[in-house]
Design a protein around this motif. Structure first.
Motif, short mmCIF file in Angstrom:
data_model
loop_
_atom_site.label_atom_id
_atom_site.label_comp_id
_atom_site.label_asym_id
_atom_site.label_seq_id
_atom_site.Cartn_x
_atom_site.Cartn_y
_atom_site.Cartn_z
N THR A 213 -10.71 12.33 30.32
CA THR A 213 -9.75 11.82 31.29
C THR A 213 -8.76 10.89 30.60
N LEU A 214 -7.68 10.64 31.29
CA LEU A 214 -6.64 9.74 30.79
C LEU A 214 -6.20 8.88 31.96
N ASN A 215 -6.27 7.58 31.80
CA ASN A 215 -5.86 6.67 32.87
C ASN A 215 -4.33 6.56 32.91
N ILE A 216 -3.74 6.97 34.02
CA ILE A 216 -2.29 6.92 34.19
C ILE A 216 -1.98 6.09 35.42
N PRO A 217 -1.04 5.15 35.33
CA PRO A 217 -0.67 4.36 36.51
C PRO A 217 -0.15 5.27 37.63
N TYR A 218 -0.73 5.12 38.79
CA TYR A 218 -0.32 5.96 39.93
C TYR A 218 1.16 5.75 40.25
N SER A 219 1.64 4.54 40.03
CA SER A 219 3.04 4.23 40.32
C SER A 219 4.00 5.02 39.43
N SER A 220 3.50 5.49 38.26
CA SER A 220 4.34 6.30 37.36
C SER A 220 4.43 7.75 37.81
N LEU A 221 3.53 8.13 38.72
CA LEU A 221 3.48 9.51 39.17
C LEU A 221 4.14 9.69 40.54
N VAL A 222 3.85 8.78 41.44
CA VAL A 222 4.38 8.91 42.79
C VAL A 222 5.90 8.74 42.76
N GLY A 223 6.58 9.57 43.52
CA GLY A 223 8.03 9.54 43.52
C GLY A 223 8.63 10.55 42.57
N HIS A 224 7.82 11.03 41.63
CA HIS A 224 8.28 12.04 40.66
C HIS A 224 7.51 13.36 40.85
N LEU A 225 6.19 13.23 40.94
CA LEU A 225 5.34 14.41 41.04
C LEU A 225 5.32 14.92 42.48
N PRO A 226 5.64 16.21 42.71
CA PRO A 226 5.62 16.75 44.08
C PRO A 226 4.25 16.61 44.72
N GLN A 227 4.23 16.65 46.03
CA GLN A 227 3.01 16.42 46.79
C GLN A 227 1.90 17.40 46.43
N LYS A 228 2.28 18.66 46.15
CA LYS A 228 1.25 19.67 45.84
C LYS A 228 0.46 19.31 44.58
N TYR A 229 1.08 18.53 43.66
CA TYR A 229 0.36 18.07 42.47
C TYR A 229 -0.41 16.78 42.78
N LEU A 230 0.22 15.90 43.54
CA LEU A 230 -0.45 14.63 43.87
C LEU A 230 -1.76 14.87 44.61
N GLN A 231 -1.79 15.93 45.43
CA GLN A 231 -3.00 16.25 46.18
C GLN A 231 -4.15 16.68 45.28
N GLN A 232 -3.83 17.12 44.06
CA GLN A 232 -4.87 17.58 43.13
C GLN A 232 -5.44 16.44 42.28
N LEU A 233 -4.83 15.26 42.36
CA LEU A 233 -5.28 14.14 41.53
C LEU A 233 -6.55 13.52 42.09
N PRO A 234 -7.39 12.95 41.23
CA PRO A 234 -8.55 12.19 41.70
C PRO A 234 -8.07 10.94 42.44
N PRO A 235 -8.95 10.32 43.21
CA PRO A 235 -8.57 9.10 43.94
C PRO A 235 -8.13 7.98 43.00
N LYS A 236 -7.19 7.21 43.44
CA LYS A 236 -6.69 6.07 42.66
C LYS A 236 -7.77 4.99 42.56
N LYS A 237 -7.92 4.41 41.38
CA LYS A 237 -8.91 3.36 41.16
C LYS A 237 -8.34 2.01 41.62
N PRO A 238 -9.20 1.02 41.79
CA PRO A 238 -8.73 -0.31 42.25
C PRO A 238 -7.67 -0.92 41.34
N ASP A 239 -7.70 -0.57 40.05
CA ASP A 239 -6.72 -1.16 39.13
C ASP A 239 -5.37 -0.45 39.19
N GLY A 240 -5.26 0.57 40.08
CA GLY A 240 -3.99 1.26 40.24
C GLY A 240 -3.82 2.48 39.35
N ASN A 241 -4.82 2.75 38.51
CA ASN A 241 -4.75 3.91 37.62
C ASN A 241 -5.41 5.13 38.25
N VAL A 242 -4.98 6.30 37.78
CA VAL A 242 -5.59 7.57 38.19
C VAL A 242 -6.31 8.16 36.98
#
Length: 372
Positions: free
Chosen positions: A225-254
């Motif tokens: 896995t690779l921890n990526i800030p969710y804020s770097s993905l939302v707004g760029h990645l279409p919803q169909k991809y966001l739906q495939q992501l694991p749940p966001k962790k408390p620290d804001g990373n995916v």
């Protein structure tokens, strides 16, 4: 491939219209003229991908292949007993070519949409299934190229005394098919022809296994896995991809898992080059793709061996042998010209937009002066 590519190259002839009323020929005429009726059906219940009713689901590619392949075999079995001799008329030559072109139409009805989806559609089931169907139909094409009886029928038409009376498009179609068969080793000795078909079978097998292995890699991604800030993905990645992501962790990373589908989305939509690099590198070092690469290497090796056996420098030269552009250099030069023209057009459009903006600004200034 036998040059069954221009499905409209051979037009209806007078003899065919007359034959429609002949009971002995009615079944075979229907065989041809019923081609691709699904595309012309406006009933919404019959509409699938690209307007083809069989393609309501990705599995429809297999159904479409079976239907087209069955018709090809029927047409082939109908025309092979035809004997062209000195007594054959010009109408009989045209009729035979029309039936042969029927094979072309059946091939194109599957291979054209399959190739379009393979090159244009986003990653998914339709892309994979269209590729499988394309490979299967390519195998059918290889069988047609190796059919000596069909080749002899083509030669009989070309060598006939009425050949010169054929319309130019008929002659072009006929000669392209003959050239294509000869380029694929139709005149080789039986043992050499067997080796060619064996290589083509191996290429087909490696291509199929490459697809299957790709599917397995997609279903069973690497256990990293690779921890990526969710804020770097939302707004760029279409919803169909966001739906495939694991749940966001408390620290804001995916905890990003590099599946083919998600990696494709990241590389296409995320502007941050560091994220794109990290995701691509993580996917590349995973050993779950070793099987995919293994089949790809074998596929390239078999293609090179086939090209060499047929007297070509490499597979690119083999594929281009009977094309308008006959060498990889010519293709690259053509693509460069297209790219250059496209860039020029974009620059001209930008210049025009700038000029329009300047004109608008001038008009606004004039209006302001008038108001003052």
């Amino acid at each position: 491939m036998i040059s069954f590519t221009n499905r409209n190259l051979i037009k209806y002839t007078n003899v065919l219209f007359r034959s429609i009323n002949n009971k002995n020929n009615l079944t075979s005429i229907r065989l041809i003229t019923s081609t691709n009726s699904s595309i012309n059906n406006n009933n919404n219940d019959n509409v699938g991908l690209l307007g083809i009713k069989e393609l309501k689901t990705p599995k429809g590619w297999e159904i479409l292949f079976e239907k087209k392949n069955e018709k090809i075999n029927e047409i082939r079995d109908y025309i092979l007993p035809i004997k062209i001799n000195e007594e054959s008329t010009i109408e009989q030559l045209k009729e035979t070519l029309y039936y042969i072109d029927g094979i072309s139409r059946e091939l194109c009805d599957l291979m054209d949409p399959a190739q379009f989806v393979m090159n244009v559609a986003p990653y998914g089931a339709h892309k994979m299934e269209s590729h499988k169907a394309f490979l299967k139909m390519s195998d059918t094409v290889n069988r047609l190229n190796a059919n000596s009886d069909l080749y002899q029928l083509l030669l009989a038409i070309r060598d006939h005394k009425h050949y010169d009376q054929l319309p130019n498009d008929h002659k072009l179609f006929l000669n392209e098919m003959i050239k294509e068969s000869e380029a694929n080793g139709i005149n080789l000795k039986p043992k050499e022809k067997y080796e060619i078909m064996k290589l083509k079978d191996e290429i087909f097998a490696q291509g199929s296994m490459f697809i299957e292995q790709s599917l397995n890699s997609y279903k069973y991604p690497p256990n990293v896995t690779l921890n990526i800030p969710y804020s770097s993905l939302v707004g760029h990645l279409p919803q169909k991809y966001l739906q495939q992501l694991p749940p966001k962790k408390p620290d804001g990373n995916v905890p990003f898992i590099p599946t083919d589908y998600l990696v494709a989305g990241i590389l296409k939509y995320i502007p941050d080059p560091n994220i794109r690099y990290s995701v691509h590198r993580l996917q590349s070092i995973s050993n779950c793709y070793d099987g995919v690469l293994d089949h790809l290497v074998k596929l390239i090796s078999k293609r090179y061996q086939l090209a060499n056996t047929l007297g070509c420098e490499n597979y690119s030269f083999y594929e281009l042998k009977n094309k308008l552009l006959k060498t990889p250099t010519q293709v690259n030069n053509y693509l460069f010209v297209c790219l250059f023209k496209n860039n020029n057009n974009n620059n001209n459009n930008n210049n025009n937009n700038n000029n329009n903006n300047n004109n608008n600004n001038n008009n606004n200034n004039n209006n302001n002066n008038n108001n003052n």
